[in-house]
Design a protein around this motif. Structure first.
Motif, PDB file in Angstrom:
ATOM      1  N   ASP A  76      63.885  47.876  37.986  1.00  0.00           N
ATOM      2  CA  ASP A  76      63.020  47.048  38.841  1.00  0.00           C
ATOM      3  C   ASP A  76      61.803  46.544  38.072  1.00  0.00           C
ATOM      4  OD1 ASP A  76      64.728  47.475  40.966  1.00  0.00           O
ATOM      5  OD2 ASP A  76      63.531  49.104  41.823  1.00  0.00           O
ATOM      6  N   TYR A  77      61.227  47.389  37.227  1.00  0.00           N
ATOM      7  CA  TYR A  77      60.036  46.985  36.483  1.00  0.00           C
ATOM      8  C   TYR A  77      60.360  45.967  35.402  1.00  0.00           C
ATOM      9  CZ  TYR A  77      57.316  50.688  38.700  1.00  0.00           C
ATOM     10  OH  TYR A  77      56.651  51.476  39.620  1.00  0.00           O
ATOM     11  N   LEU A  78      61.609  45.942  34.983  1.00  0.00           N
ATOM     12  CA  LEU A  78      62.018  44.988  33.953  1.00  0.00           C
ATOM     13  C   LEU A  78      62.369  43.623  34.537  1.00  0.00           C
ATOM     14  CD1 LEU A  78      64.239  47.297  31.712  1.00  0.00           C
ATOM     15  CD2 LEU A  78      61.886  46.550  31.291  1.00  0.00           C
ATOM     16  N   GLY A 129      42.710  49.569  35.343  1.00  0.00           N
ATOM     17  CA  GLY A 129      42.063  49.306  34.065  1.00  0.00           C
ATOM     18  C   GLY A 129      43.053  49.214  32.908  1.00  0.00           C
ATOM     19  N   PHE A 130      42.639  48.540  31.835  1.00  0.00           N
ATOM     20  CA  PHE A 130      43.497  48.369  30.651  1.00  0.00           C
ATOM     21  C   PHE A 130      44.900  47.913  31.066  1.00  0.00           C
ATOM     22  CE2 PHE A 130      40.329  51.619  29.661  1.00  0.00           C
ATOM     23  CZ  PHE A 130      39.750  51.108  28.506  1.00  0.00           C
ATOM     24  N   TYR A 131      44.930  47.054  32.068  1.00  0.00           N
ATOM     25  CA  TYR A 131      46.193  46.694  32.729  1.00  0.00           C
ATOM     26  C   TYR A 131      47.169  45.959  31.819  1.00  0.00           C
ATOM     27  CZ  TYR A 131      43.686  42.262  33.314  1.00  0.00           C
ATOM     28  OH  TYR A 131      42.979  41.112  33.096  1.00  0.00           O
ATOM     29  N   ARG A 132      46.663  45.203  30.856  1.00  0.00           N
ATOM     30  CA  ARG A 132      47.587  44.498  29.954  1.00  0.00           C
ATOM     31  C   ARG A 132      48.343  45.496  29.076  1.00  0.00           C
ATOM     32  NH1 ARG A 132      43.254  40.652  29.851  1.00  0.00           N
ATOM     33  NH2 ARG A 132      43.916  38.676  30.810  1.00  0.00           N
ATOM     34  N   ASN A 133      47.611  46.412  28.460  1.00  0.00           N
ATOM     35  CA  ASN A 133      48.259  47.424  27.624  1.00  0.00           C
ATOM     36  C   ASN A 133      49.185  48.315  28.453  1.00  0.00           C
ATOM     37  OD1 ASN A 133      46.997  46.546  25.281  1.00  0.00           O
ATOM     38  ND2 ASN A 133      45.289  47.987  25.467  1.00  0.00           N
ATOM     39  N   LYS A 134      48.726  48.676  29.645  1.00  0.00           N
ATOM     40  CA  LYS A 134      49.541  49.550  30.493  1.00  0.00           C
ATOM     41  C   LYS A 134      50.819  48.852  30.951  1.00  0.00           C
ATOM     42  CE  LYS A 134      45.772  52.473  32.196  1.00  0.00           C
ATOM     43  NZ  LYS A 134      45.001  52.933  33.385  1.00  0.00           N
ATOM     44  N   ALA A 135      50.721  47.578  31.290  1.00  0.00           N
ATOM     45  CA  ALA A 135      51.912  46.839  31.725  1.00  0.00           C
ATOM     46  C   ALA A 135      52.925  46.743  30.589  1.00  0.00           C
ATOM     47  CB  ALA A 135      51.520  45.439  32.199  1.00  0.00           C
ATOM     48  N   LYS A 136      52.438  46.476  29.387  1.00  0.00           N
ATOM     49  CA  LYS A 136      53.342  46.403  28.232  1.00  0.00           C
ATOM     50  C   LYS A 136      53.994  47.751  27.972  1.00  0.00           C
ATOM     51  CE  LYS A 136      53.593  45.104  23.344  1.00  0.00           C
ATOM     52  NZ  LYS A 136      54.451  46.259  23.018  1.00  0.00           N
ATOM     53  N   SER A 137      53.196  48.818  27.950  1.00  0.00           N
ATOM     54  CA  SER A 137      53.751  50.150  27.694  1.00  0.00           C
ATOM     55  C   SER A 137      54.752  50.534  28.768  1.00  0.00           C
ATOM     56  CB  SER A 137      52.619  51.192  27.645  1.00  0.00           C
ATOM     57  OG  SER A 137      51.812  51.004  26.513  1.00  0.00           O
ATOM     58  N   LEU A 138      54.428  50.227  30.015  1.00  0.00           N
ATOM     59  CA  LEU A 138      55.312  50.590  31.119  1.00  0.00           C
ATOM     60  C   LEU A 138      56.644  49.874  31.018  1.00  0.00           C
ATOM     61  CD1 LEU A 138      55.755  52.141  33.690  1.00  0.00           C
ATOM     62  CD2 LEU A 138      54.493  50.383  34.944  1.00  0.00           C
ATOM     63  N   GLN A 139      56.625  48.580  30.731  1.00  0.00           N
ATOM     64  CA  GLN A 139      57.885  47.849  30.616  1.00  0.00           C
ATOM     65  C   GLN A 139      58.653  48.237  29.363  1.00  0.00           C
ATOM     66  OE1 GLN A 139      56.833  43.623  31.235  1.00  0.00           O
ATOM     67  NE2 GLN A 139      57.764  43.825  33.268  1.00  0.00           N
ATOM     68  N   ASP A 140      57.943  48.495  28.264  1.00  0.00           N
ATOM     69  CA  ASP A 140      58.621  48.971  27.054  1.00  0.00           C
ATOM     70  C   ASP A 140      59.282  50.320  27.313  1.00  0.00           C
ATOM     71  OD1 ASP A 140      57.820  46.729  25.706  1.00  0.00           O
ATOM     72  OD2 ASP A 140      56.184  47.705  24.606  1.00  0.00           O
ATOM     73  N   GLY A 156      54.429  54.757  24.929  1.00  0.00           N
ATOM     74  CA  GLY A 156      53.345  55.105  25.826  1.00  0.00           C
ATOM     75  C   GLY A 156      53.361  56.522  26.349  1.00  0.00           C
ATOM     76  N   VAL A 157      54.286  57.341  25.850  1.00  0.00           N
ATOM     77  CA  VAL A 157      54.407  58.717  26.349  1.00  0.00           C
ATOM     78  C   VAL A 157      54.091  59.700  25.228  1.00  0.00           C
ATOM     79  CG1 VAL A 157      55.933  60.449  27.366  1.00  0.00           C
ATOM     80  CG2 VAL A 157      56.134  58.046  28.042  1.00  0.00           C
ATOM     81  N   GLY A 158      53.023  60.469  25.415  1.00  0.00           N
ATOM     82  CA  GLY A 158      52.668  61.520  24.468  1.00  0.00           C
ATOM     83  C   GLY A 158      53.029  62.880  25.032  1.00  0.00           C
TER      84      GLY A 158
END
Length: 220
Positions: A72-74, A89-100, A125-127
């Protein structure tokens, strides 16, 4: 490797007391994030970076009704996802990490969250902190201790670890805390750090673990 790697007996004795009082204070310690499954928790933790849990829950309250799976996110435009998670916050980086992350979940894991910490940390995006939180809280798998800023601060102040990096602090704590209590310990210490052992002005006079704390700058 930190100096406390071998866990001297006095540290173990103090830890036992600390575990006892934290168990009494936070018997069912759990995350403040809202989720119904492991994938939702993964998304929530990724969004929680530099953001309050309350704000994340406000965002995911709507997000999780619309998007149920990595697929769904893709299927939505990056710009749309950015707008939906903007309040975190930091929504651009978070959106990219989430979709990646979702793309790897779909392509390599059949859309399922891997239940192995070594596989989970391979996701964009996962540590280890995020992986340990997801595995422990969503699946009951104790494969690591989630060391966030609160856990780092408390561990150093009570001198359960003299390490300076989260990786080494986690290693020290994993040597000390019984494995079956790793997830509860992470959650309890996070709560303690937020409520009592705060960064700027720790509330030492009301701290339940103060008798076993070696923090040299106690506010007593």
């Amino acid at each position: 490797m930190s100096r406390l790697r071998k866990a001297p007996e006095d540290i173990r004795e103090r830890l036992q007391k600390i575990l006892e009082v934290l168990q009494h204070r936070y018997p069912q310690a759990s995350l403040a994030l809202s989720y119904d499954n492991g994938f939702e928790l993964l998304v929530a933790v990724m969004l929680s970076a530099q953001c309050t849990d309350e704000r994340v829950n406000q965002v995911t309250g709507t997000l999780f009704k619309k998007y149920k799976s990595p697929e769904d996110y893709l299927q939505i435009a990056r710009e749309q996802l950015e707008e939906e998670i903007r309040p975190t916050g930091f929504y651009r980086n978070k959106a990219k990490s989430l979709q990646d992350c979702c793309r790897v979940l779909v392509e390599q894991f059949g859309g399922e969250v891997p239940q192995d910490i070594e596989q989970l940390v391979q996701l964009p995006g996962v540590g280890r902190k995020t992986a340990a939180m997801v595995l422990g809280n969503a699946y009951g798998l104790h494969q690591g201790i989630a060391v966030d800023t609160h856990v780092s601060r408390v561990a150093q102040r009570v001198q359960l670890s003299s390490a300076k990096t989260v990786e080494k602090i986690e290693r020290d704590l994993m040597q000390l805390v019984p494995r079956e209590r790793w997830t509860w310990f992470s959650n309890a210490v996070i709560l303690h750090g937020r409520e009592t052992c705060t960064a700027r002005k720790p509330r030492c006079t009301v701290c339940v673990i103060e008798p076993w704390c070696l923090f040299p700058e106690k506010n007593l």
